[in-house]
Design an enzyme around this catalytic site. Structure first.
Site, short mmCIF file in Angstrom:
data_model
loop_
_atom_site.label_atom_id
_atom_site.label_comp_id
_atom_site.label_asym_id
_atom_site.label_seq_id
_atom_site.Cartn_x
_atom_site.Cartn_y
_atom_site.Cartn_z
N ASP B 411 0.86 -1.18 0.00
CA ASP B 411 0.00 0.00 0.00
C ASP B 411 0.90 1.23 0.00
O ASP B 411 1.58 1.51 0.99
CB ASP B 411 -0.90 -0.02 1.24
CG ASP B 411 -1.96 1.07 1.20
OD1 ASP B 411 -1.78 2.05 0.44
OD2 ASP B 411 -2.97 0.94 1.93
N HIS B 412 0.88 1.92 -1.11
CA HIS B 412 1.81 3.03 -1.30
C HIS B 412 1.56 4.17 -0.31
O HIS B 412 2.38 5.08 -0.16
CB HIS B 412 1.70 3.55 -2.74
CG HIS B 412 2.99 4.05 -3.32
ND1 HIS B 412 3.93 4.74 -2.58
CD2 HIS B 412 3.51 3.95 -4.57
CE1 HIS B 412 4.96 5.06 -3.36
NE2 HIS B 412 4.74 4.58 -4.57
N ARG B 413 0.42 4.12 0.37
CA ARG B 413 0.16 5.16 1.35
C ARG B 413 1.13 5.03 2.54
O ARG B 413 1.45 6.01 3.19
CB ARG B 413 -1.28 5.06 1.88
CG ARG B 413 -2.32 5.41 0.83
CD ARG B 413 -3.72 5.26 1.38
NE ARG B 413 -3.97 3.89 1.84
CZ ARG B 413 -5.11 3.49 2.39
NH1 ARG B 413 -6.09 4.35 2.57
NH2 ARG B 413 -5.28 2.23 2.76
#
Lengths: 325, 439
Positions: B411-413
């Site tokens: 999850d690039h967040r």
């Protein structure tokens, strides 16, 4: 402004129009010296005399036929049918002659007459004195059909009917004749146009549509609903042919739930037309089927006078159904 | 006069039952307490008995239908002995699915319905204390295969481009209401996606020649979880390869010794051991994103979810405190959980509390994959087949080496590509120097 009940509104308006226009005459059984069996023409004989307030023989065909002849010759007759179902003796005159005249003569002749009929149950009238035959006339092209439920509307609609150049059948809810009193507009030119409904309440939970005598029970149901925080829009159609589709469709689409109350028999009653139109035009907005509450498909029962009428209990039952659907 | 028999409450917290088999035919005279219908819930299968003696006039649910508790199941008519008595319609009760007032229901007509001094029915407003709005019911399809839905709900679904058959109806008889469509839209976020892509089904793909399988049970849970992840994460993919020739040699050497201890030693425990150490070094990948207050929750422990394919569908049992276990214990736990998953004997606790997941795809095939993150976790590691491939060695010679593809969906967040690349290097370094995993 004068305060009067619905039957007084009839005689008031007749007097007003007869004073305004000499062409207006009244005819029917016992309408003269007797003032009508419901006293809807009380005082007119004394005021306008036997040439304009005409007691007729017991012949509805004769009453309507004579009115047609008068209207063709420039008069504006207002015929009273003593009880609505007596009209069937004059049915042929009304549907075959009166309704067709403008069309048969390619517009050369019109029939500017009014047929008034006390209608509806709840008065211990039995089979022949309680019915609501309005649908027969809605289904006869060429007639306007109106059915007011308040004294003010009765004034405005009877006046519209008398001044109309086309024949108008005006039903009067006889059990409301003396049920409500209200101020009526004194303006001698106050009219309520044919074809326009009245919105009596506005609310977002359900739309109740009715007309004529059943407006009383519909408003009682609306009150009972309001006590339970169910907000209803109440529409009084007032006019059945033409009828106010725009108002009904607008509220039906907005709210999505519609209950249609009419005391005439269920099958092919006027509310069947309203339900069908709603379904055709605004189906995508409906949250429940347009649901009718009506009289039964039986002759009007003398012994169950009140039971036949759609009362608040049955109306609430239908409201429950559309709310839960 | 007839009366409607509704789905009884079969057990506590059971909200619906599937009609398995009718035990009495339409037209049959049934006696009170005679078995009427066999109903299956998610817990039990029971025989529901007839509540009255009378003629069974209609089955109001077909075999296979899922009927919510309190919804119509059958209609009874008066029996020859007149045992079924007239039921007084109750506006507060059956009105929602009751007969329309067409003037034929005698009981509706009373001599005193003038509204004067009479107690009028209490209106039950939907959403107040009526049927529970959130109750899980199934999308009801009528005998013509179309879902039961109010017109406004059909319109809303049509405009949003979503399929009514995928929506659970909360109305009487499972009827889909506008609120159900709105809930489905909110749940899947499909509204925007459908508007963008105009998902409409060609008529020939919807009618005859197709088979419609209702989404139930585990398939439904998987579908929702996957869509939640798909729509709720900013997924990025890092693919790497590791030269695990030394690991292959080590494992082959230890395998007979492990077998003596009753452990079938695969490569996976080594990979898990390496993973726990890399996660300790990169805590941002052993974390979850909490959208409610826009924070990142870092986990102290490492609980590894292991994706296991079963006959019923994908199950992800959780290997708890994996960072506390050595390779042999990891091997034992992997075997225990995989067996329990396939046998359907997992405890609820065995599928909860994961912090990072691993999906081992190599056993079946494929070069590498794009796994779906087991949201709300931060990442998932796809482990693929170890295969000999030609590799250019440091001295420019070409050698056949045991190579392993690893695909890390994250999850690039929570983490950026550079950090994940470092994580991946950390993991590969361990796998290429496998003796350290035994320390």
């Amino acid at each position: 402004m004068p305060v009067m009940n619905l039957v007084q509104a009839v005689s008031y308006t007749l007097a007003s129009e007869m004073a305004r226009d000499e062409a207006v005459v009244v005819l029917g059984e016992d309408v003269g010296k007797r003032g009508g069996v419901f006293l809807a023409t009380e005082g007119l004989y004394d005021q306008f005399g036997p040439d304009r307030v005409i007691d007729t023989p017991l012949s509805e065909a004769g009453i309507i036929g004579a009115a047609l002849g008068m209207s063709v010759h420039g008069m504006r007759p207002v015929a009273e049918i003593q009880f609505a179902e007596y009209v069937f003796h004059g049915f042929d005159q009304l549907v075959s002659q009166v309704a067709k005249l403008r069309y048969r003569s390619a517009g050369q002749f019109t029939a500017p007459l009014v047929v008034r009929m006390p209608a509806g149950g709840g008065v211990k009238g039995g089979h022949h004195h309680s019915q609501n035959p309005e649908t027969h006339f809605v289904h006869t092209a060429g007639l306007h059909v109106v059915y007011p439920s308040t004294p003010s509307d009765t004034v405005g609609m009877l006046r519209s009917a008398i001044r109309s150049n086309d024949p108008v059948v005006l039903f009067e809810p006889k059990r409301l004749y003396r049920a409500v009193k209200e101020d009526v507009p004194e303006d001698p030119d106050h009219i309520v146009p044919v074809g326009r409904a009245a919105v009596r309440r506005e609310g977002d939970d359900v739309v109740l549509v009715s007309y004529g005598g059943s407006m009383a029970e519909t408003l009682q149901a609306a009150d009972a609903l309001a006590e339970q925080d169910v907000a209803s829009t109440v529409i009084d159609l007032r006019s059945l042919m033409p009828w106010d589709r725009d108002t009904v469709l607008e509220h039906a689409a907005r709210v999505g739930r519609v209950v249609l109350v009419s005391e005439s028999p269920h099958t092919a009653g006027f509310m069947s037309e309203v339900a069908a139109t709603i379904s055709e035009q605004v189906l995508d907005h409906l949250l429940a089927p347009p649901t009718r509450v009506s009289g039964a498909d039986t002759p009007y029962p003398y012994a169950q006078d009140r039971a036949y009428l759609p009362g608040p209990r049955r109306i609430l039952h239908a409201v429950q159904r559309v709310l839960e659907y | 006069m007839s009366r409607i028999f509704t789905m009884p409450e079969l057990a506590e917290s059971v909200v619906e039952g599937e009609v398995v088999q009718w035990l009495a035919a339409v037209g049959e005279v049934v006696q009170e307490n005679q078995p009427l219908v066999e109903v299956m819930t998610d817990k039990v299968t029971v025989e529901v008995v007839a509540p009255y003696t009378g003629v069974l006039e209609a089955h109001l649910a077909a075999e296979g239908d899922v009927v919510p508790v309190g919804q119509p199941l059958a209609r009874f008519a008066d029996g020859p002995d007149g045992a079924v008595t007239a039921v007084e319609p109750d506006a507060a009760g059956e009105a929602g699915q009751g007969e329309a007032d067409d003037g034929s229901a005698r009981t509706l007509f009373t001599a005193h319905d003038a509204g004067e001094g009479e107690a009028l029915p209490r209106i039950r407003k939907p959403g107040a204390n009526a049927r529970p709005a959130a109750r899980e019911t199934t999308a009801a399809t009528g005998p013509y295969g179309r879902p039961l839905a109010v017109p406004a709900a059909r319109r809303k679904a049509r405009e949003a481009g979503i399929d009514l058959t995928a929506i659970q109806g909360s109305g009487p008889a499972g009827r889909i209401r506008v609120s159900d469509v709105e809930a489905a839209l909110a749940r899947t976020g499909a509204s925007q996606a459908a508007t963008r892509h105009g998902t409409t089904v060609a008529p020939e793909l919807a009618g005859p020649g197709t088979t419609r399988v209702p989404l139930r049970g585990m398939r439904r849970a998987i579908a929702r979880q996957m869509m939640d992840s798909h729509l709720g994460t900013a997924r990025a993919l890092q693919v790497d390869e590791a030269d695990v020739s030394d690991l292959v040699a080590l494992r082959n050497r230890l395998k007979p010794r492990a077998a003596e201890q009753g452990v079938s030693l695969s490569y996976l425990p080594f990979i898990l051991a390496a993973l726990t150490r890399s996660l300790a070094a990169f805590p941002m990948l052993n974390a979850r994103f909490d959208a409610s207050d826009e924070s990142i929750v870092l986990h102290d422990r490492v609980n590894l979810g292991l994706a296991v394919a079963t006959d019923a569908g994908l199950v992800v049992p959780v290997l708890r405190n994996a960072d506390q276990l050595g390779v042999m214990d990891l091997a034992r736990e992997v075997t225990r959980l995989a067996t329990a998953a396939r046998d359907g004997t997992l405890d609820p606790a065995d599928v909860q509390g994961g912090t990072f997941s691993v999906t081992n795809i190599g056993t079946i095939g494929g070069l590498f994959s794009l796994p779906v993150i087991n949201a709300p976790e931060a990442a998932i590691l796809g482990v693929h087949a170890i295969k000999k491939r030609p590799v250019v060695m440091p001295d420019d010679s070409i050698a056949a080496r045991h190579m392993l593809y690893l695909s890390l969906a994250f999850d690039h967040r929570l983490a950026d590509g550079a950090e994940v690349a470092h994580f991946s290097n950390h993991l590969i370094d361990q796998l290429q120097d496998p003796e350290t995993l035994l320390l």
